[in-house]
Design a protein around this motif. Structure first.
Motif, PDB file in Angstrom:
ATOM      1  N   GLY A  13       0.841  -1.188   0.000  1.00  0.00           N
ATOM      2  CA  GLY A  13       0.000   0.000   0.000  1.00  0.00           C
ATOM      3  C   GLY A  13       0.877   1.238   0.000  1.00  0.00           C
ATOM      4  N   LYS A  14       0.285   2.377   0.401  1.00  0.00           N
ATOM      5  CA  LYS A  14       1.029   3.640   0.376  1.00  0.00           C
ATOM      6  C   LYS A  14       2.242   3.614   1.298  1.00  0.00           C
ATOM      7  N   VAL A  15       2.094   3.012   2.491  1.00  0.00           N
ATOM      8  CA  VAL A  15       3.225   2.935   3.416  1.00  0.00           C
ATOM      9  C   VAL A  15       4.303   2.009   2.870  1.00  0.00           C
ATOM     10  N   GLY A  16       3.895   0.843   2.398  1.00  0.00           N
ATOM     11  CA  GLY A  16       4.866  -0.089   1.830  1.00  0.00           C
ATOM     12  C   GLY A  16       5.605   0.509   0.656  1.00  0.00           C
ATOM     13  N   GLU A  17       4.873   1.223  -0.211  1.00  0.00           N
ATOM     14  CA  GLU A  17       5.487   1.864  -1.364  1.00  0.00           C
ATOM     15  C   GLU A  17       6.508   2.920  -0.952  1.00  0.00           C
ATOM     16  N   LYS A  18       6.177   3.714   0.075  1.00  0.00           N
ATOM     17  CA  LYS A  18       7.096   4.755   0.543  1.00  0.00           C
ATOM     18  C   LYS A  18       8.340   4.134   1.175  1.00  0.00           C
ATOM     19  N   ILE A  19       8.158   3.055   1.929  1.00  0.00           N
ATOM     20  CA  ILE A  19       9.304   2.374   2.533  1.00  0.00           C
ATOM     21  C   ILE A  19      10.228   1.841   1.437  1.00  0.00           C
ATOM     22  N   VAL A  20       9.651   1.265   0.399  1.00  0.00           N
ATOM     23  CA  VAL A  20      10.452   0.769  -0.725  1.00  0.00           C
ATOM     24  C   VAL A  20      11.273   1.893  -1.333  1.00  0.00           C
ATOM     25  N   SER A  21      10.629   3.040  -1.610  1.00  0.00           N
ATOM     26  CA  SER A  21      11.332   4.140  -2.278  1.00  0.00           C
ATOM     27  C   SER A  21      12.484   4.661  -1.421  1.00  0.00           C
ATOM     28  N   MET A  22      12.278   4.756  -0.104  1.00  0.00           N
ATOM     29  CA  MET A  22      13.317   5.298   0.766  1.00  0.00           C
ATOM     30  C   MET A  22      14.467   4.305   0.956  1.00  0.00           C
ATOM     31  N   LEU A  23      14.135   3.033   1.171  1.00  0.00           N
ATOM     32  CA  LEU A  23      15.195   2.039   1.374  1.00  0.00           C
ATOM     33  C   LEU A  23      15.959   1.776   0.080  1.00  0.00           C
ATOM     34  N   TYR A  24      15.270   1.796  -1.043  1.00  0.00           N
ATOM     35  CA  TYR A  24      15.935   1.592  -2.332  1.00  0.00           C
ATOM     36  C   TYR A  24      16.949   2.709  -2.590  1.00  0.00           C
ATOM     37  N   ALA A  25      16.560   3.945  -2.246  1.00  0.00           N
ATOM     38  CA  ALA A  25      17.459   5.088  -2.437  1.00  0.00           C
ATOM     39  C   ALA A  25      18.700   4.971  -1.570  1.00  0.00           C
ATOM     40  N   GLU A  26      18.601   4.209  -0.485  1.00  0.00           N
ATOM     41  CA  GLU A  26      19.744   4.046   0.419  1.00  0.00           C
ATOM     42  C   GLU A  26      20.538   2.780   0.140  1.00  0.00           C
ATOM     43  N   GLY A  27      20.215   2.086  -0.965  1.00  0.00           N
ATOM     44  CA  GLY A  27      21.044   0.966  -1.388  1.00  0.00           C
ATOM     45  C   GLY A  27      20.640  -0.390  -0.846  1.00  0.00           C
ATOM     46  N   PHE A  28      19.434  -0.515  -0.285  1.00  0.00           N
ATOM     47  CA  PHE A  28      18.967  -1.810   0.194  1.00  0.00           C
ATOM     48  C   PHE A  28      18.553  -2.693  -0.982  1.00  0.00           C
ATOM     49  N   LEU A  29      18.752  -3.987  -0.836  1.00  0.00           N
ATOM     50  CA  LEU A  29      18.126  -4.973  -1.719  1.00  0.00           C
ATOM     51  C   LEU A  29      16.746  -5.273  -1.148  1.00  0.00           C
ATOM     52  N   ILE A  30      15.732  -5.365  -2.009  1.00  0.00           N
ATOM     53  CA  ILE A  30      14.349  -5.424  -1.525  1.00  0.00           C
ATOM     54  C   ILE A  30      13.552  -6.466  -2.296  1.00  0.00           C
ATOM     55  N   ALA A  31      12.711  -7.189  -1.556  1.00  0.00           N
ATOM     56  CA  ALA A  31      11.669  -8.029  -2.153  1.00  0.00           C
ATOM     57  C   ALA A  31      10.333  -7.608  -1.561  1.00  0.00           C
ATOM     58  N   VAL A  32       9.295  -7.549  -2.399  1.00  0.00           N
ATOM     59  CA  VAL A  32       7.961  -7.162  -1.921  1.00  0.00           C
ATOM     60  C   VAL A  32       6.976  -8.285  -2.199  1.00  0.00           C
ATOM     61  N   ILE A  33       6.054  -8.467  -1.251  1.00  0.00           N
ATOM     62  CA  ILE A  33       5.017  -9.497  -1.367  1.00  0.00           C
ATOM     63  C   ILE A  33       3.657  -8.828  -1.203  1.00  0.00           C
ATOM     64  N   ASP A  34       2.739  -9.082  -2.135  1.00  0.00           N
ATOM     65  CA  ASP A  34       1.386  -8.545  -2.024  1.00  0.00           C
ATOM     66  C   ASP A  34       0.485  -9.345  -2.957  1.00  0.00           C
ATOM     67  N   LYS A  35      -0.780  -9.485  -2.582  1.00  0.00           N
ATOM     68  CA  LYS A  35      -1.729 -10.221  -3.421  1.00  0.00           C
ATOM     69  C   LYS A  35      -2.157  -9.418  -4.640  1.00  0.00           C
ATOM     70  N   ASN A  36      -1.938  -8.099  -4.612  1.00  0.00           N
ATOM     71  CA  ASN A  36      -2.340  -7.231  -5.709  1.00  0.00           C
ATOM     72  C   ASN A  36      -1.242  -7.195  -6.776  1.00  0.00           C
ATOM     73  N   ALA A  37      -1.499  -7.851  -7.910  1.00  0.00           N
ATOM     74  CA  ALA A  37      -0.488  -7.959  -8.964  1.00  0.00           C
ATOM     75  C   ALA A  37      -0.138  -6.600  -9.560  1.00  0.00           C
ATOM     76  N   ASP A  38      -1.131  -5.698  -9.671  1.00  0.00           N
ATOM     77  CA  ASP A  38      -0.870  -4.380 -10.252  1.00  0.00           C
ATOM     78  C   ASP A  38       0.119  -3.587  -9.395  1.00  0.00           C
ATOM     79  N   ARG A  39      -0.058  -3.642  -8.070  1.00  0.00           N
ATOM     80  CA  ARG A  39       0.873  -2.934  -7.183  1.00  0.00           C
ATOM     81  C   ARG A  39       2.283  -3.498  -7.307  1.00  0.00           C
TER      82      ARG A  39
END
Length: 457
Positions: A13-39
């Protein structure tokens, strides 16, 4: 996995998306899980991350995310129960830090038991954190933002310089010499949208937005000496009877503030009357102008629109501004157009989403930081253009045992305070950072991970 820290996030959701953007900018490797394929597809197309379309509490999904290689797991799904279940399952697979967003009040009241029983590292309730922040601001009406620092020893206080302030057109050094007490003016935000980390010769002007760091008792004295009115709030009108309103009312009642809540849903009113017998609960439409005036809006010292509709909160805040002298705090759930809304000067805006994101990203960056100087806390100011960091100095560093006047700090960086055991130090030029200290840094340079990053090498 590579040397970079790897984080798995369940919930996009909006919080998960914001966390992704901030951690990605800081060089983290990231995997996301969600039932919504579009997200998932949106995030995977925007960032170089792994996406899994599945339920976050699925063992198969966690295997696909290579949870055994992860350094941290974050659950920010809509469901509290799903977040708790995800973290519990992850703990059974691998002992890594887990973070769960939990909104339900009954769970929040059992947070210590839940953490102990389920092995969850961090449980954060956005509505509770929003209420606590609102309560801090109402305890210091001259400020529009109050953040605890140094384990509660100090406050980071943001306020606006009024036209009648005693020290307008004075330098920082003159203010330091004239007002007793340990404090530091850490940052200035000007009407032209410029941001300054001020030196001693910086001149304060009317309408400057000042960030002050000082022990709690010093802040009150500082306002008095500056000629800034800071009269204690004695009553508060809250619009909306949701979770944040409930938590805020509890905090205010503890501080002997008279609370009145206006809520349109009868069932919610009945529940609030039972949970908050000391509060005045009014069944009615909080957007009704006549009702607000009838219930004493013009005499209210604090007005808090905490409905679930951002637009309604903004309109109510503007109405209160026009019809009272109340201290106004409004909640923005979406966070959209935040700068524009702040430009209306309708009051202090609080975003549960931003508060949640900040807390989780701060914890993740602490995990990433070098072992010699761990980040204990992280705050953003002025639309994330300034960072405030607290470092714990556990090992040797190029920045320790050298007088601050002899340290070559990066431009736009200042040492805000040093906490040494139980002593709180607002540092001067001859003070040194020592091993074992907690040190707070204010900087316009984003992305510091350890104390050595402050040095202009």
């Amino acid at each position: 996995m590579a040397d970079k820290p790897y984080v798995v996030i369940s919930g996009c959701g909006k919080v998960g998306e914001k966390i992704v953007s901030m951690l990605y900018a800081e060089g983290f490797l990231i995997a996301v899980i969600d039932k919504n394929a579009d997200r998932i597809n949106d995030l995977v197309n925007q960032y170089d991350i792994r996406g899994i379309v599945a339920n976050g509490a699925s063992e198969e999904a966690l295997k696909d995310a290579e949870i055994k290689e992860a350094d941290m797991f974050i659950a920010v799904n809509k469901s509290d129960e799903l977040n708790l279940l995800c973290c519990t399952l992850v703990k059974a697979i691998k002992d890594i830090p887990t973070v769960a967003r939990v909104r339900t009040p009954v769970y929040t009241e059992s947070v210590h038991l839940l953490k102990q029983a389920l092995g969850i590292t961090m449980i954060i309730n956005p509505e509770l954190e929003t209420a606590i922040e609102a309560s801090r601001i109402l305890s210091l009406p001259a400020a529009y933002d109050v953040t605890l620092l140094g384990g509660g020893k100090a406050e980071l206080v943001k306020f606006k310089i009024p036209p009648n302030c005693t020290y307008i057109n004075h330098t920082i050094s003159e203010i330091d010499n004239a007002i007793p007490g340990e404090f530091i003016i850490a940052a200035i935000h000007r009407a032209d949208d410029s941001i300054h980390i001020p030196g001693g010769d910086f001149v304060i002007e009317a309408n400057d937005h000042v960030s002050l760091i000082a022990p709690k008792q010093v802040v009150r004295t500082f306002f008095k000496k500056m000629g800034i009115e800071n009269q204690k709030v004695k009553n508060c009108m809250i619009i909306g009877g949701g979770k944040a309103s409930y938590f805020l009312a509890k905090e205010l009642i503890k501080n002997k503030i008279v609370v009145k809540i206006i809520e349109r849903d009868q069932e919610t009113c009945t529940m609030l009357s039972e949970l908050l017998p000391e509060a005045i609960i009014i069944h009615g439409d909080g957007s009704n102008e006549g009702l607000l005036l009838e219930e004493g809006l013009s005499e209210s010292q604090a007005f808090v629109p905490f409905t679930g509709i951002d637009e309604e909160n903004v309109i109510l805040a503007l109405h209160a501004k026009a019809n009272s002298n109340a201290k106004i705090i409004l909640k923005l759930d979406r966070g959209s157009f935040g700068r524009t809304i702040r430009g209306l000067h309708a009051g202090t805006t609080l975003s549960p989403r931003s508060i949640t994101t900040e807390a989780i990203v701060a914890y993740a960056r602490a995990m990433k930081s070098a072992s010699g100087s761990k980040i204990e806390a992280l705050y953003h100011m002025y639309d994330e253009r300034v960072e405030v960091l607290e470092f714990r100095i556990d090992q040797t560093s190029k920045a320790i045992n050298i007088p601050l006047k002899d340290l070559s700090l990066k431009k736009g960086t200042v040492v805000g305070f040093i906490k040494r055991d139980e002593e709180f130090i607002v540092p001067k030029g001859n003070d040194c950072i020592k091993q074992g200290d907690t040190v707070m840094i204010i900087t316009r340079n984003l992305g510091f991970n350890n104390i050595d990053d402050i040095l202009d090498k």
